[in-house]
Motif scaffolding. Structure first.
Motif, PDB file in Angstrom:
ATOM      1  N   ALA A 193      33.583  36.386  45.212  1.00  0.00           N
ATOM      2  CA  ALA A 193      34.561  37.017  46.101  1.00  0.00           C
ATOM      3  C   ALA A 193      34.428  36.420  47.506  1.00  0.00           C
ATOM      4  O   ALA A 193      33.319  36.160  47.964  1.00  0.00           O
ATOM      5  CB  ALA A 193      34.349  38.528  46.162  1.00  0.00           C
ATOM      6  N   ILE A 194      35.563  36.202  48.134  1.00  0.00           N
ATOM      7  CA  ILE A 194      35.605  35.765  49.531  1.00  0.00           C
ATOM      8  C   ILE A 194      36.546  36.713  50.259  1.00  0.00           C
ATOM      9  O   ILE A 194      37.699  36.891  49.855  1.00  0.00           O
ATOM     10  CB  ILE A 194      36.102  34.313  49.686  1.00  0.00           C
ATOM     11  N   ASN A 195      36.024  37.321  51.320  1.00  0.00           N
ATOM     12  CA  ASN A 195      36.801  38.273  52.135  1.00  0.00           C
ATOM     13  C   ASN A 195      37.518  39.311  51.276  1.00  0.00           C
ATOM     14  O   ASN A 195      38.675  39.648  51.503  1.00  0.00           O
ATOM     15  CB  ASN A 195      37.790  37.541  53.041  1.00  0.00           C
TER      16      ASN A 195
ATOM     17  N   GLN B 293      38.821  38.919  44.802  1.00  0.00           N
ATOM     18  CA  GLN B 293      38.073  38.597  43.593  1.00  0.00           C
ATOM     19  C   GLN B 293      38.906  38.958  42.377  1.00  0.00           C
ATOM     20  O   GLN B 293      39.886  39.691  42.471  1.00  0.00           O
ATOM     21  CB  GLN B 293      36.740  39.340  43.555  1.00  0.00           C
ATOM     22  N   ALA B 294      38.506  38.456  41.233  1.00  0.00           N
ATOM     23  CA  ALA B 294      39.225  38.736  39.989  1.00  0.00           C
ATOM     24  C   ALA B 294      38.960  40.168  39.555  1.00  0.00           C
ATOM     25  O   ALA B 294      37.846  40.675  39.681  1.00  0.00           O
ATOM     26  CB  ALA B 294      38.777  37.771  38.902  1.00  0.00           C
ATOM     27  N   GLU B 295      39.994  40.805  39.061  1.00  0.00           N
ATOM     28  CA  GLU B 295      39.853  42.128  38.456  1.00  0.00           C
ATOM     29  C   GLU B 295      39.281  41.943  37.058  1.00  0.00           C
ATOM     30  O   GLU B 295      39.352  40.859  36.475  1.00  0.00           O
ATOM     31  CB  GLU B 295      41.219  42.828  38.387  1.00  0.00           C
ATOM     32  N   ASP B 296      38.713  43.002  36.486  1.00  0.00           N
ATOM     33  CA  ASP B 296      38.139  42.921  35.137  1.00  0.00           C
ATOM     34  C   ASP B 296      39.149  42.324  34.157  1.00  0.00           C
ATOM     35  O   ASP B 296      40.287  42.781  34.074  1.00  0.00           O
ATOM     36  CB  ASP B 296      37.704  44.307  34.651  1.00  0.00           C
ATOM     37  N   GLY B 297      38.720  41.300  33.442  1.00  0.00           N
ATOM     38  CA  GLY B 297      39.557  40.688  32.421  1.00  0.00           C
ATOM     39  C   GLY B 297      40.580  39.705  32.968  1.00  0.00           C
ATOM     40  O   GLY B 297      41.252  39.019  32.196  1.00  0.00           O
ATOM     41  N   GLU B 298      40.722  39.619  34.264  1.00  0.00           N
ATOM     42  CA  GLU B 298      41.699  38.710  34.873  1.00  0.00           C
ATOM     43  C   GLU B 298      41.138  37.283  34.864  1.00  0.00           C
ATOM     44  O   GLU B 298      39.984  37.064  35.247  1.00  0.00           O
ATOM     45  CB  GLU B 298      41.971  39.174  36.310  1.00  0.00           C
TER      46      GLU B 298
END
Length: 133
Positions: free
Chosen positions: A87-89, A92-97
Motif C-alpha cells: 500500500a502507498i498512501n 491497496q488491493a481489496e481482498d480478492g482484487e
C-alpha cells in the motif's frame, strides 16, 4: 651577524610556506567532505492504471546506500509485506482484487522487492497500482 639574519629569514620563509601548504590541505579536505555529503539524485513517480493518473512525482536527494523501501517509507505512507510494498498512501488491493503495486527502475521491470533494491544515482523509479491479470 649576516649569517644569523640569513638563517632567520630562511626559517621564517619555510614556516610561512608550510603554513600555507597545510591551509590548502585543510581546504581540500573540506571540499572532499562536502562532496561526500551530497547525496544521490532519484526521481520517484507514483501512478495508477499504467501511468494514466499520476498521484505524486518527487525529485529527491538521498544518502548513498539506502534501499528503495527506506526511501519510500521516509517520503510516503507505506505498508509492506515480506519486502514488497502492498500500500502507498492508503491505496491497496481489496481482498480478492487482482491489483498490486508494481515498479520499474529506469524503465525496466524490477526483479527484486523494494527492501532489496539499493538506489543508484540518477534512478527513475515508477510505482504503478495496476491489475496483474
Amino acid at each position: 651577524m649576516k649569517f644569523f639574519k640569513l638563517v632567520l629569514s630562511l626559517m621564517l620563509s619555510t614556516g610561512i610556506l608550510l603554513g600555507c601548504g597545510s591551509a590548502d590541505l585543510d581546504n581540500n579536505e573540506g571540499q572532499t567532505e562536502q562532496s561526500e555529503v551530497q547525496g544521490l539524485q532519484v526521481e520517484l513517480v507514483i501512478s495508477q492504471e499504467n501511468g494514466e493518473e499520476i498521484l505524486a512525482q518527487e525529485e529527491l536527494e538521498i544518502e548513498e546506500g539506502l534501499t528503495l523501501m527506506e526511501v519510500m517509507q521516509e517520503n510516503f505512507e507505506v505498508e509492506e509485506e515480506d519486502g514488497f510494498i502492498s500500500a502507498i498512501n492508503g491505496i491497496q488491493a481489496e481482498d480478492g482484487e487482482p491489483y498490486a503495486w508494481l515498479y520499474t527502475i529506469n524503465g525496466e521491470h524490477a526483479t527484486v522487492g523494494a527492501a532489496d533494491y539499493e538506489i543508484e544515482n540518477g534512478d527513475v523509479i515508477e510505482f504503478d497500482f495496476q491489475s496483474w491479470e
